[in-house]
Scaffold this motif. Structure first.
Motif, PDB file in Angstrom:
ATOM      1  N   PHE A  22       6.189 -42.177  -6.063  1.00 37.33           N
ATOM      2  CA  PHE A  22       4.925 -42.734  -6.660  1.00 37.33           C
ATOM      3  C   PHE A  22       5.154 -44.247  -6.337  1.00 37.33           C
ATOM      4  O   PHE A  22       4.103 -45.056  -6.176  1.00 37.33           O
ATOM      5  CB  PHE A  22       5.021 -42.244  -8.191  1.00 37.33           C
ATOM      6  N   ARG A  23       6.417 -45.022  -6.488  1.00 39.18           N
ATOM      7  CA  ARG A  23       6.455 -46.200  -6.308  1.00 39.18           C
ATOM      8  C   ARG A  23       6.238 -46.806  -4.989  1.00 39.18           C
ATOM      9  O   ARG A  23       5.286 -47.533  -4.879  1.00 39.18           O
ATOM     10  CB  ARG A  23       7.846 -46.750  -6.876  1.00 39.18           C
ATOM     11  N   SER A  24       6.533 -45.873  -4.037  1.00 47.73           N
ATOM     12  CA  SER A  24       6.225 -46.106  -2.574  1.00 47.73           C
ATOM     13  C   SER A  24       4.609 -46.047  -2.444  1.00 47.73           C
ATOM     14  O   SER A  24       4.034 -46.888  -1.917  1.00 47.73           O
ATOM     15  CB  SER A  24       6.816 -45.242  -1.777  1.00 47.73           C
ATOM     16  N   ALA A  25       4.208 -44.967  -3.017  1.00 52.41           N
ATOM     17  CA  ALA A  25       2.577 -44.731  -2.881  1.00 52.41           C
ATOM     18  C   ALA A  25       1.821 -45.947  -3.491  1.00 52.41           C
ATOM     19  O   ALA A  25       0.831 -46.343  -2.977  1.00 52.41           O
ATOM     20  CB  ALA A  25       2.293 -43.425  -3.439  1.00 52.41           C
ATOM     21  N   CYS A  26       2.436 -46.463  -4.578  1.00 51.74           N
ATOM     22  CA  CYS A  26       1.802 -47.703  -5.322  1.00 51.74           C
ATOM     23  C   CYS A  26       1.609 -48.826  -4.219  1.00 51.74           C
ATOM     24  O   CYS A  26       0.638 -49.386  -4.165  1.00 51.74           O
ATOM     25  CB  CYS A  26       2.293 -47.966  -6.468  1.00 51.74           C
ATOM     26  N   LEU A  27       2.671 -49.003  -3.741  1.00 54.25           N
ATOM     27  CA  LEU A  27       2.749 -50.143  -2.634  1.00 54.25           C
ATOM     28  C   LEU A  27       1.748 -49.735  -1.417  1.00 54.25           C
ATOM     29  O   LEU A  27       1.216 -50.745  -1.091  1.00 54.25           O
ATOM     30  CB  LEU A  27       4.311 -50.488  -2.090  1.00 54.25           C
ATOM     31  N   LEU A  28       1.840 -48.757  -1.039  1.00 57.47           N
ATOM     32  CA  LEU A  28       0.900 -48.049   0.127  1.00 57.47           C
ATOM     33  C   LEU A  28      -0.566 -48.388  -0.358  1.00 57.47           C
ATOM     34  O   LEU A  28      -1.299 -48.760   0.695  1.00 57.47           O
ATOM     35  CB  LEU A  28       1.332 -46.923   0.585  1.00 57.47           C
ATOM     36  N   THR A  29      -0.822 -48.193  -1.541  1.00 51.77           N
ATOM     37  CA  THR A  29      -2.113 -48.348  -1.924  1.00 51.77           C
ATOM     38  C   THR A  29      -2.491 -49.307  -2.759  1.00 51.77           C
ATOM     39  O   THR A  29      -3.721 -49.710  -3.180  1.00 51.77           O
ATOM     40  CB  THR A  29      -2.608 -47.101  -2.858  1.00 51.77           C
ATOM     41  N   LEU A  35      -5.147 -43.062  -6.969  1.00 50.93           N
ATOM     42  CA  LEU A  35      -4.826 -42.758  -5.250  1.00 50.93           C
ATOM     43  C   LEU A  35      -3.071 -42.462  -4.918  1.00 50.93           C
ATOM     44  O   LEU A  35      -3.052 -41.505  -4.306  1.00 50.93           O
ATOM     45  CB  LEU A  35      -5.298 -43.567  -4.495  1.00 50.93           C
ATOM     46  N   ALA A  36      -2.458 -43.225  -5.721  1.00 51.31           N
ATOM     47  CA  ALA A  36      -1.077 -42.872  -5.447  1.00 51.31           C
ATOM     48  C   ALA A  36      -0.508 -41.592  -6.039  1.00 51.31           C
ATOM     49  O   ALA A  36       0.173 -41.123  -5.432  1.00 51.31           O
ATOM     50  CB  ALA A  36      -0.083 -44.095  -6.331  1.00 51.31           C
ATOM     51  N   GLU A  37      -1.154 -41.346  -7.128  1.00 53.52           N
ATOM     52  CA  GLU A  37      -0.627 -40.066  -7.902  1.00 53.52           C
ATOM     53  C   GLU A  37      -1.373 -39.046  -6.977  1.00 53.52           C
ATOM     54  O   GLU A  37      -0.749 -38.107  -6.950  1.00 53.52           O
ATOM     55  CB  GLU A  37      -1.416 -39.942  -9.287  1.00 53.52           C
ATOM     56  N   ASP A  38      -2.380 -39.215  -6.407  1.00 52.17           N
ATOM     57  CA  ASP A  38      -3.021 -38.016  -5.660  1.00 52.17           C
ATOM     58  C   ASP A  38      -2.304 -37.740  -4.187  1.00 52.17           C
ATOM     59  O   ASP A  38      -1.931 -36.541  -3.854  1.00 52.17           O
ATOM     60  CB  ASP A  38      -4.467 -38.520  -5.207  1.00 52.17           C
ATOM     61  N   LEU A  68       4.742 -38.605   2.983  1.00 53.72           N
ATOM     62  CA  LEU A  68       3.878 -39.511   2.122  1.00 53.72           C
ATOM     63  C   LEU A  68       3.091 -40.475   3.156  1.00 53.72           C
ATOM     64  O   LEU A  68       1.776 -40.733   2.885  1.00 53.72           O
ATOM     65  CB  LEU A  68       4.752 -40.078   0.967  1.00 53.72           C
ATOM     66  N   VAL A  69       3.977 -41.166   3.687  1.00 52.25           N
ATOM     67  CA  VAL A  69       3.374 -42.191   4.689  1.00 52.25           C
ATOM     68  C   VAL A  69       2.474 -41.677   5.616  1.00 52.25           C
ATOM     69  O   VAL A  69       1.290 -42.013   5.830  1.00 52.25           O
ATOM     70  CB  VAL A  69       4.365 -42.660   5.459  1.00 52.25           C
ATOM     71  N   ARG A  70       2.393 -40.160   6.416  1.00 53.71           N
ATOM     72  CA  ARG A  70       1.705 -39.785   7.053  1.00 53.71           C
ATOM     73  C   ARG A  70       0.401 -39.283   6.286  1.00 53.71           C
ATOM     74  O   ARG A  70      -0.766 -39.379   6.875  1.00 53.71           O
ATOM     75  CB  ARG A  70       2.278 -38.612   7.712  1.00 53.71           C
ATOM     76  N   THR A  71       0.389 -38.837   4.957  1.00 54.00           N
ATOM     77  CA  THR A  71      -0.425 -38.594   4.304  1.00 54.00           C
ATOM     78  C   THR A  71      -1.622 -39.768   3.823  1.00 54.00           C
ATOM     79  O   THR A  71      -2.663 -39.742   4.046  1.00 54.00           O
ATOM     80  CB  THR A  71       0.037 -37.696   2.796  1.00 54.00           C
ATOM     81  N   PHE A  72      -0.770 -40.741   3.488  1.00 54.27           N
ATOM     82  CA  PHE A  72      -1.637 -41.781   3.224  1.00 54.27           C
ATOM     83  C   PHE A  72      -2.149 -42.623   4.684  1.00 54.27           C
ATOM     84  O   PHE A  72      -3.569 -42.811   4.476  1.00 54.27           O
ATOM     85  CB  PHE A  72      -0.524 -43.191   2.778  1.00 54.27           C
ATOM     86  N   LEU A  73      -1.537 -42.547   5.726  1.00 58.02           N
ATOM     87  CA  LEU A  73      -2.467 -43.114   7.014  1.00 58.02           C
ATOM     88  C   LEU A  73      -3.672 -42.178   7.141  1.00 58.02           C
ATOM     89  O   LEU A  73      -4.598 -42.421   7.802  1.00 58.02           O
ATOM     90  CB  LEU A  73      -1.296 -43.058   7.971  1.00 58.02           C
TER      91      LEU A  73
END
Length: 170
Positions: A22-29, A35-38, A68-73
């Motif tokens: 979640f912390r990484s996703a928050c930074l990515l988003t 969106l990070a939760e999703d 997570l990174v690939r999902t974000f991209l």
């Protein structure tokens, strides 16, 4: 009816890694917690489908970060990824001792980077991954990671410009 050992192992893994993801996703988003939760939910869903084959994965935690990174991209490539809510209220108070102005400045500067630049910064400097691990997570060459990280850091420095010294003072 009890859960299977496979499900129990996954629940233990997911419980232990969800916070870091979640912390990484928050930074990515760039601070978009919804969106990070999703992204975390989708990442953990993908990990669950692979969980029977997890024995073939050397480091499941690192693999989850890669997913997570690939999902974000992948999400950023979608047309709907450019939609942004107008009002953004925090879900919880910031931690004691944290500098909210610094946090906002950094999240804003990260948000101005392209998704791939943001992913390189998060993987290399937040997750402390090597160039090779970052390249593998992003499906690019090591040279591309080096080039992108140098350019992304230069963009961050430019965007933080004059405000950076004020955050660095004790």
């Amino acid at each position: 009816m009890g859960r299977s050992p496979r499900a129990e192992e996954f629940i233990e893994f997911a419980s232990g890694r969800a916070g870091q993801l979640f912390r990484s996703a928050c930074l990515l988003t760039s601070g978009d917690t919804h969106l990070a939760e999703d992204l975390v939910q989708e990442t953990l869903g993908r990990m669950y489908t692979l969980w029977g084959r997890v024995a073939t994965i050397d480091n499941p935690a690192a693999y989850a970060q890669t997913v997570l990174v690939r999902t974000f991209l992948t999400h950023r490539r979608r047309r709907s990824a450019t939609e942004r809510p107008l009002g953004d209220l925090p879900d919880h108070a910031t931690a004691t001792g944290a500098d909210p102005a610094l946090r906002v400045a950094l999240l804003d500067a990260l948000g101005q980077l392209s998704p791939k630049d943001r992913a390189v910064i998060v993987l290399r400097y937040w997750e402390d991954r090597s160039i090779e691990e970052t390249a593998d997570a992003m499906n690019v060459s090591s040279a591309a990671v080096r080039t992108r990280s140098v350019r992304a850091l230069a963009k961050l420095r430019e965007r933080l410009g004059g405000s950076l010294p004020e955050y660095a003072s004790p």
